[in-house]
Design a protein around this motif. Structure first.
Motif, PDB file in Angstrom:
ATOM      1  N   VAL A   1       0.862  -1.188   0.000  1.00 54.89           N
ATOM      2  CA  VAL A   1       0.000   0.000   0.000  1.00 54.89           C
ATOM      3  C   VAL A   1       0.894   1.232   0.000  1.00 54.89           C
ATOM      4  CG1 VAL A   1      -1.947  -1.110   1.160  1.00 54.89           C
ATOM      5  CG2 VAL A   1      -0.133  -0.049   2.532  1.00 54.89           C
ATOM      6  N   LYS A   2       0.386   2.321  -0.542  1.00 57.09           N
ATOM      7  CA  LYS A   2       1.153   3.554  -0.545  1.00 57.09           C
ATOM      8  C   LYS A   2       1.336   4.059   0.886  1.00 57.09           C
ATOM      9  CE  LYS A   2      -0.246   5.109  -5.160  1.00 57.09           C
ATOM     10  NZ  LYS A   2      -0.891   6.188  -5.944  1.00 57.09           N
ATOM     11  N   ASP A   3       2.552   4.487   1.186  1.00 56.08           N
ATOM     12  CA  ASP A   3       2.865   4.974   2.540  1.00 56.08           C
ATOM     13  C   ASP A   3       4.073   5.896   2.425  1.00 56.08           C
ATOM     14  OD1 ASP A   3       3.497   5.456   5.159  1.00 56.08           O
ATOM     15  OD2 ASP A   3       3.539   3.359   5.790  1.00 56.08           O
ATOM     16  N   VAL A   4       3.843   7.182   2.576  1.00 56.06           N
ATOM     17  CA  VAL A   4       4.928   8.159   2.400  1.00 56.06           C
ATOM     18  C   VAL A   4       6.009   8.011   3.457  1.00 56.06           C
ATOM     19  CG1 VAL A   4       3.464   9.837   1.240  1.00 56.06           C
ATOM     20  CG2 VAL A   4       3.644   9.892   3.738  1.00 56.06           C
ATOM     21  N   ASN A   5       5.701   7.346   4.555  1.00 56.43           N
ATOM     22  CA  ASN A   5       6.680   7.182   5.628  1.00 56.43           C
ATOM     23  C   ASN A   5       7.529   5.926   5.482  1.00 56.43           C
ATOM     24  OD1 ASN A   5       5.808   9.543   7.053  1.00 56.43           O
ATOM     25  ND2 ASN A   5       4.031   8.383   7.786  1.00 56.43           N
ATOM     26  N   SER A   6       7.255   5.129   4.461  1.00 53.11           N
ATOM     27  CA  SER A   6       8.013   3.896   4.226  1.00 53.11           C
ATOM     28  C   SER A   6       9.016   4.103   3.104  1.00 53.11           C
ATOM     29  CB  SER A   6       7.060   2.746   3.860  1.00 53.11           C
ATOM     30  OG  SER A   6       6.183   2.458   4.921  1.00 53.11           O
ATOM     31  N   PRO A   7      10.091   3.296   3.086  1.00 54.11           N
ATOM     32  CA  PRO A   7      11.048   3.381   1.980  1.00 54.11           C
ATOM     33  C   PRO A   7      10.347   3.181   0.634  1.00 54.11           C
ATOM     34  CG  PRO A   7      11.900   1.999   3.751  1.00 54.11           C
ATOM     35  CD  PRO A   7      10.472   2.295   4.103  1.00 54.11           C
ATOM     36  N   HIS A   8      10.725   3.970  -0.341  1.00 55.24           N
ATOM     37  CA  HIS A   8      10.187   3.892  -1.701  1.00 55.24           C
ATOM     38  C   HIS A   8       8.711   4.279  -1.759  1.00 55.24           C
ATOM     39  CE1 HIS A   8      13.918   1.673  -2.042  1.00 55.24           C
ATOM     40  NE2 HIS A   8      13.437   0.748  -1.241  1.00 55.24           N
ATOM     41  N   GLY A   9       8.161   4.811  -0.658  1.00 54.44           N
ATOM     42  CA  GLY A   9       6.772   5.241  -0.648  1.00 54.44           C
ATOM     43  C   GLY A   9       5.765   4.121  -0.580  1.00 54.44           C
ATOM     44  N   LEU A  10       6.223   2.906  -0.272  1.00 53.19           N
ATOM     45  CA  LEU A  10       5.351   1.734  -0.198  1.00 53.19           C
ATOM     46  C   LEU A  10       5.583   0.982   1.102  1.00 53.19           C
ATOM     47  CD1 LEU A  10       5.615   0.039  -3.716  1.00 53.19           C
ATOM     48  CD2 LEU A  10       3.819   1.551  -2.910  1.00 53.19           C
ATOM     49  N   ARG A  11       4.518   0.402   1.625  1.00 53.52           N
ATOM     50  CA  ARG A  11       4.652  -0.502   2.770  1.00 53.52           C
ATOM     51  C   ARG A  11       4.204  -1.887   2.320  1.00 53.52           C
ATOM     52  NH1 ARG A  11       1.031  -2.134   6.603  1.00 53.52           N
ATOM     53  NH2 ARG A  11      -0.451  -0.469   6.042  1.00 53.52           N
ATOM     54  N   LEU A  12       5.126  -2.845   2.371  1.00 53.83           N
ATOM     55  CA  LEU A  12       4.806  -4.213   1.980  1.00 53.83           C
ATOM     56  C   LEU A  12       3.954  -4.867   3.058  1.00 53.83           C
ATOM     57  CD1 LEU A  12       8.281  -5.370   0.617  1.00 53.83           C
ATOM     58  CD2 LEU A  12       6.235  -4.884  -0.735  1.00 53.83           C
ATOM     59  N   LEU A  13       2.909  -5.579   2.647  1.00 51.56           N
ATOM     60  CA  LEU A  13       2.053  -6.263   3.608  1.00 51.56           C
ATOM     61  C   LEU A  13       2.693  -7.558   4.109  1.00 51.56           C
ATOM     62  CD1 LEU A  13      -1.472  -5.650   2.071  1.00 51.56           C
ATOM     63  CD2 LEU A  13      -0.226  -4.321   3.769  1.00 51.56           C
ATOM     64  N   ILE A  14       3.630  -8.089   3.356  1.00 49.98           N
ATOM     65  CA  ILE A  14       4.496  -9.166   3.843  1.00 49.98           C
ATOM     66  C   ILE A  14       5.897  -8.575   3.902  1.00 49.98           C
ATOM     67  CG2 ILE A  14       5.398 -11.483   3.462  1.00 49.98           C
ATOM     68  CD1 ILE A  14       2.905 -12.165   1.911  1.00 49.98           C
ATOM     69  N   GLU A  15       6.318  -8.254   5.102  1.00 48.09           N
ATOM     70  CA  GLU A  15       7.590  -7.546   5.263  1.00 48.09           C
ATOM     71  C   GLU A  15       8.758  -8.329   4.691  1.00 48.09           C
ATOM     72  OE1 GLU A  15      10.348  -5.760   8.917  1.00 48.09           O
ATOM     73  OE2 GLU A  15       8.249  -6.304   9.265  1.00 48.09           O
ATOM     74  N   ASP A  16       8.718  -9.652   4.868  1.00 48.46           N
ATOM     75  CA  ASP A  16       9.790 -10.509   4.367  1.00 48.46           C
ATOM     76  C   ASP A  16       9.364 -11.112   3.026  1.00 48.46           C
ATOM     77  OD1 ASP A  16      12.000 -12.129   4.070  1.00 48.46           O
ATOM     78  OD2 ASP A  16      11.364 -13.607   5.566  1.00 48.46           O
ATOM     79  N   TYR A  17       9.330 -10.277   1.998  1.00 49.20           N
ATOM     80  CA  TYR A  17       8.984 -10.668   0.633  1.00 49.20           C
ATOM     81  C   TYR A  17      10.232 -10.387  -0.201  1.00 49.20           C
ATOM     82  CZ  TYR A  17       6.098 -10.674  -3.709  1.00 49.20           C
ATOM     83  OH  TYR A  17       5.556 -10.937  -4.957  1.00 49.20           O
ATOM     84  N   PRO A  18      11.156 -11.350  -0.297  1.00 50.43           N
ATOM     85  CA  PRO A  18      12.493 -11.076  -0.839  1.00 50.43           C
ATOM     86  C   PRO A  18      12.525 -10.432  -2.209  1.00 50.43           C
ATOM     87  CG  PRO A  18      12.476 -13.192   0.256  1.00 50.43           C
ATOM     88  CD  PRO A  18      11.041 -12.727   0.227  1.00 50.43           C
ATOM     89  N   SER A  19      11.750 -10.952  -3.157  1.00 47.87           N
ATOM     90  CA  SER A  19      11.825 -10.383  -4.506  1.00 47.87           C
ATOM     91  C   SER A  19      11.311  -8.949  -4.530  1.00 47.87           C
ATOM     92  CB  SER A  19      11.035 -11.252  -5.493  1.00 47.87           C
ATOM     93  OG  SER A  19       9.653 -11.220  -5.212  1.00 47.87           O
TER      94      SER A  19
END
Length: 487
Positions: free
Chosen positions: A241-259
């Motif tokens: 989801v878009k998140d200006v406070n996260s790196p690259h402006g995105l917050r991954l819903l599965i934090e450990d998603y390697p690719s």
């Protein structure tokens, strides 16, 4: 799914039960047969509504794409299902399959909908082997989706019109030609070879993966260029989801998603390089609009290169520097990192056919049949009989080994085959920063792979995720991002 051969198809489940986009007038009722009764017992005490709200259910959906073709395919020696797999996000960041639905067209006609059976996990007896077979049928679908859609369609085929339009409309002295040219190296040659021996009728792919190139043509109808950008793709699949406070402006819903984690760093490095480069040659939006070569290039690309998509409303208009930068970043991403993530893990992750079968020759054993009884006493023999034959397995192994190797003259992302590609100092310095940035990304990938809290980066076989490490040596290395789609 998160760090393997085909990490770009998993999606967050956004409605339960899963529905279909197939025309109900033609294909009848296609909504999933997976109900809450099948999976709630595996949800750690949570309800369906709670896990949906918490965004902890995901799906590997290979239902709509093969379903229209199953009646034809299953009249051949190949026997496959349409499939849906529901997965649950554990507290440790790993995914656990909860239910698999295998579906066939109604025997009285497609218009009567799907005949589906749902399988759930079992750890003992014949039901354990049935569960293993259900998972193998899902892998068959994923193998076909990977080769025909994720690999051929979304990298090899999608990039080809850009190669042609660039060489037809841009002078070799044009700055965008100089920017993109390294990312088109050998692509036309390898695509021509693929059409001769791989994706042709009765070619290697149709012999080892389910035989329907028509599927990739159908999927292309929903291909949208801006969605090939990694951030847009992750958002579309519900994985971020878009998140200006996260790196690259995105917050991954599965934090450990390697690719995705590694990919976003590579994407950001590419975009920074492209932005620095384009900003040197295009100081204003007017300079983009007034560049006749650039406008001719973009017109041909849309109207001829992807002519059957020319009326797609989401094409960039190529009127601003921002559109130029995003477009060039996406082109480079497709040709380099996306292809690397899809291609070079094929042999290390999928070169053992019983672990990743590409074709099925029999349907699931039904209780009361001799095949079901054999499953009780000789499960390994039953498995080998159901899936890819010995000859097809050898052919498949040989193919993915060749595709997974780096050539001796490979040129990787952040490298050029010539030091005099431009005489302009600022672009040269920006390119040096690009190379340095990529080296730092590779160092961070190596560091993440040593973090024992990240369960998906290494997995049970203790093989670290290195596909998006930018550099590599020659051969079968499970790492390295070539500049172009060249194998």
């Amino acid at each position: 799914m998160l760090a393997a051969v085909n990490p770009v198809t998993i999606c967050r489940l956004q409605e339960f039960p899963p529905t279909s986009k197939l025309d109900s007038k033609v294909y009848g009722y296609q909504t999933s047969a997976i109900t809450k009764e099948y999976i709630e017992k595996y949800l750690s005490g949570l309800s369906i509504d709670e896990v949906m709200f918490l965004r902890r259910l995901f799906i590997l959906d290979h239902h709509d794409t093969p379903m229209p073709y199953l009646s034809r395919i299953n009249k051949t020696s190949t026997k496959i299902y349409a499939s849906r797999t529901i997965l649950f996000l554990n507290e440790d960041g790993t995914l656990k399959p909860l239910a698999i639905e295998l579906s066939l067209p109604h025997p009285d006609g497609d218009q009567f909908g799907a005949i589906s059976k749902v399988y759930t996990p079992a750890e003992e007896g014949v039901q354990n082997f049935i569960w293993q077979l259900a998972k193998s049928n899902v892998v068959v679908n994923d193998s076909g989706n990977h080769q025909l859609m994720s690999h051929w369609l979304n990298t090899h085929a999608a990039i080809e019109p850009f190669v042609i339009a660039t060489n037809r409309q841009l002078s070799v002295l044009h700055p965008i030609y100089k920017l993109l040219d390294p990312h088109f190296r050998d692509t036309m040659n390898v695509n021509a070879l693929a059409r001769q021996v791989l994706i042709n009728a009765n070619g290697a792919l149709e012999s080892t993966v389910f035989p329907s190139m028509e599927m990739s043509l159908k999927v292309y109808k929903s291909w949208v260029f801006p969605e090939q950008a990694l951030p847009a793709d992750l958002i579309k699949r519900g994985m971020a989801v878009k998140d200006v406070n996260s790196p690259h402006g995105l917050r991954l819903l599965i934090e450990d998603y390697p690719s995705a984690v590694d990919g976003l760093e590579i994407w950001s490095a590419i975009k920074t390089w492209v932005e620095d480069y384009c900003s040197f040659y295009y100081k204003t939006d007017d300079m983009v609009r007034d560049d006749s070569e650039l406008q001719s290039w973009w017109k041909e690309l849309r109207e001829e290169g992807h002519g059957d998509k020319k009326d797609e409303p989401r094409w960039p208009k190529m009127q601003t520097r921002e559109e130029l930068i995003e477009t060039c970043t996406t082109i480079i991403w497709i040709a380099s990192a996306l292809h690397a993530a899809i291609n070079f893990g094929q042999y290390p992750n999928g070169g053992y056919p019983p672990n990743r079968p590409a074709m099925s020759r029999h349907f699931m054993p039904e209780e009361g049949t001799s095949d079901y009884e054999e499953l009780k006493t000789h499960p390994e023999k039953a498995l080998l009989k159901i899936f890819t034959s010995q000859f097809e397995s050898v052919l498949g192994i040989s193919l993915v080994e060749i595709l997974s190797r780096h050539l001796s003259d490979e040129i990787f992302l952040g490298q050029r085959d010539s030091l005099d590609w431009t005489s302009d100092t600022e672009p040269i310095e920006a390119f040096k920063r690009f190379g340095k940035n990529l080296k730092e990304v590779e160092d961070r990938i190596t560091k993440r792979n040593k973090d024992e809290k990240l369960k998906n980066r290494v997995g049970p076989v203790k093989m670290p995720y290195t596909l998006l490490c930018p550099t590599s040596e020659e051969g079968l290395t499970l790492k390295g991002i070539p500049n172009s789609v060249s194998i």
